[in-house]
Write a protein that holds these residues in place. Structure first.
Motif, mmCIF file in Angstrom:
data_model
loop_
_atom_site.group_PDB
_atom_site.id
_atom_site.type_symbol
_atom_site.label_atom_id
_atom_site.label_comp_id
_atom_site.label_asym_id
_atom_site.label_seq_id
_atom_site.Cartn_x
_atom_site.Cartn_y
_atom_site.Cartn_z
ATOM 1 N N ARG A 126 0.843 -1.198 0.000
ATOM 2 C CA ARG A 126 0.000 0.000 0.000
ATOM 3 C C ARG A 126 0.877 1.247 0.000
ATOM 4 O O ARG A 126 1.937 1.281 0.636
ATOM 5 C CB ARG A 126 -0.904 0.034 1.243
ATOM 6 N N GLU A 127 0.420 2.289 -0.678
ATOM 7 C CA GLU A 127 1.198 3.527 -0.752
ATOM 8 C C GLU A 127 1.326 4.204 0.607
ATOM 9 O O GLU A 127 2.293 4.937 0.854
ATOM 10 C CB GLU A 127 0.551 4.500 -1.741
ATOM 11 N N THR A 128 0.366 3.958 1.497
ATOM 12 C CA THR A 128 0.353 4.658 2.782
ATOM 13 C C THR A 128 1.037 3.866 3.900
ATOM 14 O O THR A 128 1.030 4.314 5.049
ATOM 15 C CB THR A 128 -1.092 4.964 3.207
ATOM 16 N N ILE A 129 1.607 2.707 3.576
ATOM 17 C CA ILE A 129 2.209 1.868 4.615
ATOM 18 C C ILE A 129 3.638 1.490 4.243
ATOM 19 O O ILE A 129 3.900 1.034 3.131
ATOM 20 C CB ILE A 129 1.387 0.576 4.847
ATOM 21 N N SER A 130 4.537 1.684 5.187
ATOM 22 C CA SER A 130 5.920 1.230 5.062
ATOM 23 C C SER A 130 6.177 0.224 6.173
ATOM 24 O O SER A 130 5.905 0.510 7.340
ATOM 25 C CB SER A 130 6.890 2.415 5.183
ATOM 26 N N ILE A 131 6.665 -0.971 5.814
ATOM 27 C CA ILE A 131 6.966 -2.003 6.803
ATOM 28 C C ILE A 131 8.429 -2.397 6.667
ATOM 29 O O ILE A 131 8.873 -2.799 5.589
ATOM 30 C CB ILE A 131 6.064 -3.240 6.617
ATOM 31 N N ARG A 132 9.169 -2.263 7.770
ATOM 32 C CA ARG A 132 10.584 -2.610 7.765
ATOM 33 C C ARG A 132 10.901 -3.469 8.980
ATOM 34 O O ARG A 132 10.394 -3.219 10.079
ATOM 35 C CB ARG A 132 11.438 -1.339 7.746
ATOM 36 N N VAL A 133 11.728 -4.489 8.777
ATOM 37 C CA VAL A 133 12.011 -5.480 9.806
ATOM 38 C C VAL A 133 13.423 -5.297 10.355
ATOM 39 O O VAL A 133 14.363 -5.044 9.600
ATOM 40 C CB VAL A 133 11.841 -6.913 9.247
ATOM 41 N N ILE A 134 13.545 -5.424 11.675
ATOM 42 C CA ILE A 134 14.856 -5.513 12.323
ATOM 43 C C ILE A 134 15.195 -6.997 12.406
ATOM 44 O O ILE A 134 14.532 -7.748 13.129
ATOM 45 C CB ILE A 134 14.837 -4.921 13.739
ATOM 46 N N GLN B 202 19.505 -4.634 20.599
ATOM 47 C CA GLN B 202 18.147 -4.109 20.415
ATOM 48 C C GLN B 202 18.253 -2.608 20.148
ATOM 49 O O GLN B 202 18.798 -1.862 20.967
ATOM 50 C CB GLN B 202 17.329 -4.365 21.681
ATOM 51 N N PRO B 203 17.773 -2.123 19.000
ATOM 52 C CA PRO B 203 17.960 -0.705 18.668
ATOM 53 C C PRO B 203 16.986 0.237 19.358
ATOM 54 O O PRO B 203 16.995 1.426 19.099
ATOM 55 C CB PRO B 203 17.734 -0.691 17.151
ATOM 56 N N GLY B 204 16.142 -0.287 20.208
ATOM 57 C CA GLY B 204 15.190 0.569 20.908
ATOM 58 C C GLY B 204 14.612 -0.168 22.097
ATOM 59 O O GLY B 204 15.079 -1.250 22.447
ATOM 60 N N PRO B 205 13.601 0.382 22.748
ATOM 61 C CA PRO B 205 12.989 -0.284 23.891
ATOM 62 C C PRO B 205 12.284 -1.557 23.457
ATOM 63 O O PRO B 205 11.899 -1.703 22.303
ATOM 64 C CB PRO B 205 11.977 0.759 24.404
ATOM 65 N N ILE B 206 12.119 -2.491 24.396
ATOM 66 C CA ILE B 206 11.467 -3.747 24.033
ATOM 67 C C ILE B 206 9.954 -3.598 23.997
ATOM 68 O O ILE B 206 9.257 -4.473 23.495
ATOM 69 C CB ILE B 206 11.863 -4.877 24.997
ATOM 70 N N GLU B 207 9.425 -2.509 24.539
ATOM 71 C CA GLU B 207 7.977 -2.310 24.535
ATOM 72 C C GLU B 207 7.481 -1.988 23.123
ATOM 73 O O GLU B 207 8.250 -1.686 22.220
ATOM 74 C CB GLU B 207 7.580 -1.156 25.463
ATOM 75 N N SER B 208 6.163 -2.043 22.994
ATOM 76 C CA SER B 208 5.524 -1.565 21.774
ATOM 77 C C SER B 208 5.341 -0.055 21.902
ATOM 78 O O SER B 208 4.755 0.435 22.871
ATOM 79 C CB SER B 208 4.170 -2.253 21.584
ATOM 80 N N HIS C 187 18.953 0.540 11.618
ATOM 81 C CA HIS C 187 19.202 -0.891 11.710
ATOM 82 C C HIS C 187 18.231 -1.723 10.876
ATOM 83 O O HIS C 187 18.449 -2.925 10.686
ATOM 84 C CB HIS C 187 19.111 -1.356 13.170
ATOM 85 N N ALA C 188 17.138 -1.121 10.407
ATOM 86 C CA ALA C 188 16.085 -1.889 9.737
ATOM 87 C C ALA C 188 16.470 -2.244 8.302
ATOM 88 O O ALA C 188 17.185 -1.503 7.620
ATOM 89 C CB ALA C 188 14.786 -1.092 9.744
ATOM 90 N N LEU C 189 15.964 -3.386 7.855
ATOM 91 C CA LEU C 189 16.071 -3.743 6.448
ATOM 92 C C LEU C 189 15.275 -2.760 5.608
ATOM 93 O O LEU C 189 14.394 -2.060 6.108
ATOM 94 C CB LEU C 189 15.524 -5.160 6.220
ATOM 95 N N THR C 190 15.556 -2.713 4.314
ATOM 96 C CA THR C 190 14.746 -1.883 3.427
ATOM 97 C C THR C 190 13.344 -2.487 3.303
ATOM 98 O O THR C 190 13.105 -3.629 3.717
ATOM 99 C CB THR C 190 15.378 -1.791 2.035
#
Length: 284
Positions: free
Chosen positions: A201-209, A216-222, A266-269
Motif C-alpha cells: 500500500r502507498e500509505t504503509i511502510s513495513i521494515r524489519v529488524i 536491540q535498537p530501541g525499547p522492548i515495549e511496543s 538498523h532496519a532492512l529496506t
C-alpha cells in the motif's frame, strides 16, 4: 453543565496543553483565574479536560500567558470546536476503555504514525483471527463473546484507519514478531500474507529488524509515535498488558524521535523486509 466524569483523550490533551502554556509563564492557577475573572476551580477543571473551553476563552488564556505560538493556538482552537462523536463510542461499556483510547489517539494524529514492536504485530495490521489468537492468551481467560467483541473492534479500527488517505504508517518490526504463532501456524501464515499485501500500500511502510542485528535498537515495549497538527501535539503511546499510557512531555518526545532514528538505521529496506516476511511464511 457539571464537569465531565471521563474526559476523552482529545479533551485531556487540550487541557494538558493549556497547563503547559500556563506553566511556561510565572502565572499560578489562582493568578490566571484572577486575570480571567473566573473561579480558581475552573482552571484545574479546564487543565484536566473536565470542562469545555471556547475558542474565545482559549485566546484569553493564551493572551494572559503571553503565548505567541500562533500555529499551536490555531490547532488548539480547532480542538475546542471538535464535537464529533468517534465511531469507537459504540463499543463503550462493551470492551475496556483503554481500547477506545488507542483508537482515539490514532484519530487524533494528523498524519504519520510510527510504530515499533518486538512482541506482536501492530493492531492496525492484525487480521481478525490473529487478534483472536492474541486475546485467547489473556489471563484470566476471556469468554468467547469478549474475544469476538475485541477482535471485531480491532478489525473495524484497522479498516477505518486504512481508508483515511491522510494517515500514513511507518512500521518497524523485530523479526521475532514474524514467528510467534498467535492462533496457530495457519493463522500466522495468513497474517504474514496480509502483512505482505499491506506493505504494498502507498500509505504503509513495513521494515524489519532482523535477528542478525546484535543489539536491540530501541525499547522492548511496543511504542507508537504520532505526529500532530503541530509538533507540540505529537504523542507517544506505550502499550502494555494493562493498557496504553501516553507521553507528551517535549523532552521525552525528543528522546523517542531519536529512538526511531536509531531503529531506522538498523532496519532492512522495505523490499528486503517484504522478502523476509514472504520467506518466513513459506518456511512455517
Amino acid at each position: 453543565m457539571p464537569p465531565r466524569r471521563h474526559p476523552s483523550f482529545r479533551q485531556r490533551r487540550l487541557g494538558a496543553e493549556l497547563r503547559k502554556i500556563r506553566e511556561a509563564t510565572t502565572l499560578s492557577g489562582p493568578q490566571l483565574a484572577r486575570i480571567l475573572d473566573i473561579d480558581v476551580s475552573q482552571i484545574s477543571q479546564m487543565e484536566s479536560g473536565r470542562i469545555g473551553i471556547s475558542r474565545q476563552r482559549l485566546r484569553a488564556i493564551t493572551n494572559a500567558c503571553q503565548c505567541l505560538n500562533e500555529p499551536l493556538i490555531d490547532a488548539l482552537g480547532n480542538m475546542t470546536q471538535d464535537r464529533t462523536k468517534g465511531w469507537w463510542e459504540e463499543y463503550r461499556g462493551l470492551i475496556p476503555s483503554t481500547f477506545l483510547e488507542s483508537a482515539e489517539h490514532e484519530d487524533f494524529a494528523a498524519g504519520t504514525i510510527k510504530i515499533w514492536t518486538s512482541l506482536f504485530l501492530p493492531g492496525l495490521l492484525q487480521t481478525g483471527d490473529y487478534a483472536k489468537g492474541m486475546f485467547n492468551r489473556f489471563i484470566p481467560q476471556l469468554t468467547v463473546h469478549e474475544i469476538d467483541l475485541r477482535a471485531a473492534f480491532r478489525t473495524q479500527r484497522r479498516n477505518l484507519f486504512l481508508r483515511d488517505p491522510r494517515k500514513k504508517l511507518e512500521i518497524y518490526l523485530h523479526e521475532s514478531c514474524l514467528i510467534t504463532r498467535y492462533g496457530g501456524t495457519d493463522v500466522l501464515r495468513q497474517q504474514l500474507g496480509c502483512l505482505v499485501d499491506d506493505s504494498l500500500r502507498e500509505t504503509i511502510s513495513i521494515r524489519v529488524i532482523p535477528f542478525s542485528v546484535d543489539t536491540q535498537p530501541g525499547p522492548i515495549e511496543s511504542v507508537i509515535y504520532s505526529f500532530g497538527e503541530v509538533p507540540e501535539l505529537d504523542t507517544t503511546e506505550m502499550e502494555s498488558s494493562r493498557g496504553p499510557f501516553f507521553i507528551d512531555a517535549p523532552g521525552e518526545l525528543a528522546a523517542y524521535r531519536a529512538i526511531f532514528g536509531r531503529i531506522e538505521k538498523h532496519a532492512l529496506t522495505e523490499d528486503e523486509s517484504r522478502d523476509l516476511i514472504s520467506r518466513t511464511a513459506r518456511n512455517l
